[in-house]
Design an enzyme around this catalytic site. Sequence first.
Site, short mmCIF file in Angstrom:
data_model
loop_
_atom_site.label_atom_id
_atom_site.label_comp_id
_atom_site.label_asym_id
_atom_site.label_seq_id
_atom_site.Cartn_x
_atom_site.Cartn_y
_atom_site.Cartn_z
N CYS A 48 1.24 -1.31 -0.31
CA CYS A 48 0.38 0.01 -0.11
C CYS A 48 1.35 1.54 0.13
CB CYS A 48 -1.06 -0.21 1.06
SG CYS A 48 -1.69 -1.63 1.00
N ARG B 86 -11.61 0.59 -6.96
CA ARG B 86 -11.52 0.52 -5.07
C ARG B 86 -11.29 1.82 -4.91
NH1 ARG B 86 -10.07 -2.69 -0.70
NH2 ARG B 86 -8.47 -1.97 0.41
#
Length: 498
Positions: A317, A413
Site C-alpha cells: 500500500c 476500489r
Amino acid sequence: DGFPGEALFNQGFCYTYDDVIFHPGFIDFAADQVDLSTRVSRNVSIRTPMVSSPMDTVTESDMAIAMAEAGGMGFLHYNMAMESQLEHAKIVKSHRPGYVANPAVLRPSATLRDLDELRAARGFSSVCISESGTCGSALLGLVTTRDAELVRDRNTLLSEVMTSVDDLVLGSTEKSAQENEQILLESKRGKLPIVDAKRYLIGLLTRATIKDRLNRPPSGVPSIDKHGRLLCGAAIGTRDADRVRAKYLADAGVDAIILDSSQGDSIYQLEMIKYLKNELPHVDVIAGNVVTQNQARRLLEVGADGLRVGMGSGSICTTQEVCAVGRGQATAVYKVGQIAKEFNVPIIADGGIQNSGHIVKALALGASVAMCGSMFSGTTEAPGQYFYQDGVRVKKYRGMGSLDAMKKGSDSRYLSESGHLKIAQGVSGTVRDKGSVKTMIPYLVHGVKQGFQDLGADSLTKAHQILASGTMTMEARTGAAQREGGIHDMHSYTKVPW
Ligand code: XMP
C-alpha cells in the site's frame, strides 16, 4: 503494571502491531486446547481465524478452496469479468473437501489436441470425460496418459480413446472420503472419479492427493455452509453493475460479499448496504475499509454484517503516502473493535500481517479474523505462474491500487472515477515461493494458539473478554525494545519461510 487497551490507545499516538507488546497471562491449559472458533461476519462462522484477501494475485478458486479446507475462508477478487468471478465461485461451492480441486474435465467430442492444450496449461495427467465437459453431468469415461500418448492423429476424438465409464473403478458421494481412499488404494489404479447416485461426475480422487494429505501437518475442520459446501466470499464494488454481480454471486451460493474500497465511509457504500440487505438478506455484507469509530458507526447503523479494518497498512500500500490518510493498524483494530462490539458485529483486521505474532495481536486487540494478502501470496494456490528472478523462484504480488492492477480494471476500489488520471495507491512486485498454504496454515494456527496460551486466553471469546475487562495489559515498545524483540547479534541464521 502495564496498560489496558483503553489507556494505551488514547494518548494521541497511533500504533501498529510491532509497536505494541502484550504482557503474559496465567496458563492453566495446553496450547492444543485453545479454541480459535470465530465469525467472519454476523452469520458466517469458521474455526481458523484467517481469510485471504480479495486481490488478483491472492484469491481465485484454488486459494478459496485451500483456505476453506484449512478452516478459514477466501474472498474472490473482482478484477475480472462477472462471468469469470461466478465461475470461480461455482468451482469453490461445488468442491468436495479431500478431493482434487477443480479437476480437468472435457467433452467426448473434444480432441487429443484439446487434451494436449489443457495439459500444457494445467499440468494434469488424466482428464475425466463427461457429457457437458464439466463436473455435475454424466460421467462417460477417463483419458489417461497411457490412453492418449501413442496416438499419432491429435484430431482423434476423446470418445475413441477414453476408458469407458463401465470399465472404471468409481468412488461414490454416498461413501466417506476415507472409504473412497480405500477403494482407490485397493483398485491399484491412479485415479478414482467420484460420482453421485445418478453417476454424475462430482469429483476426482488421486493417489497424489492422498500422498499430499499424508505429507502435510493435519489441518483444521473445513469451513462449510449448512448444505455441506465450502464457504466462499467474494468482493464487489459499489457501482450499479455490482448490484447485478452481487445477485449472481448470491445465486452461486457465495456466503459473504465484501464491498471492496480503501475508504468505505461513503454514500456509495451506505446505499449499497441498504440495497443488498433488502434484496439479498441471506448473504452477509462486509463493508469497509474503515479505521475510525465514526466511519464504522455509519456503516453499522445501516446494517453492515462485518467490517474490514485497515487503511494503508498493507505491504503493497502507498495510500498513506499518496493521500495522507489512514491509521496505525493496532490502533485502528482496537478502536473499530470497540464500536463493532456494541453492534455485535465481528471485524476483520486487514493488512500488515507478516507473522503469527501479528495475528495474535490483531485478534487480542478485538479483531475476529485476520485478512492476509502478502502472507498468502507466492503460495502454490495464489494465481499466476512461478518464475525466476535473480535465481529466486517467485510469483507476482501487487496492490489492487497499483497501476498494473488498475490497467486491468480495479480502479473503482480507489475511487478514480474521473478516468482521466490514474493515481497509484499501491505497488507491483514479486514475492518468493512459499509452498502451499495447506502446509503454512497449520503452523500459523499453532503459533497463534501458543500466543493465546501465553496470554492466558483459551479462546478468542476469552481474549475479547479480558481485553474488555482491562485485565489484558500491554505497552508500546521503543525502537530499541523492538530491535531487541527481533533477531539480533547473529552471524547467520535460518528462518521458516513464513
Ligand atoms: P498485506 O499486508 O496482507 O495487505 O499484503 C493486504 C491488504 O492491503 C490492501 N490493499 C491495498 N492497499 N493500495 C493500498 O493502499 C493497494 O494497492 C492495495 N491493494 C490491496 C487490501 O486491504 C488488502 O487486503
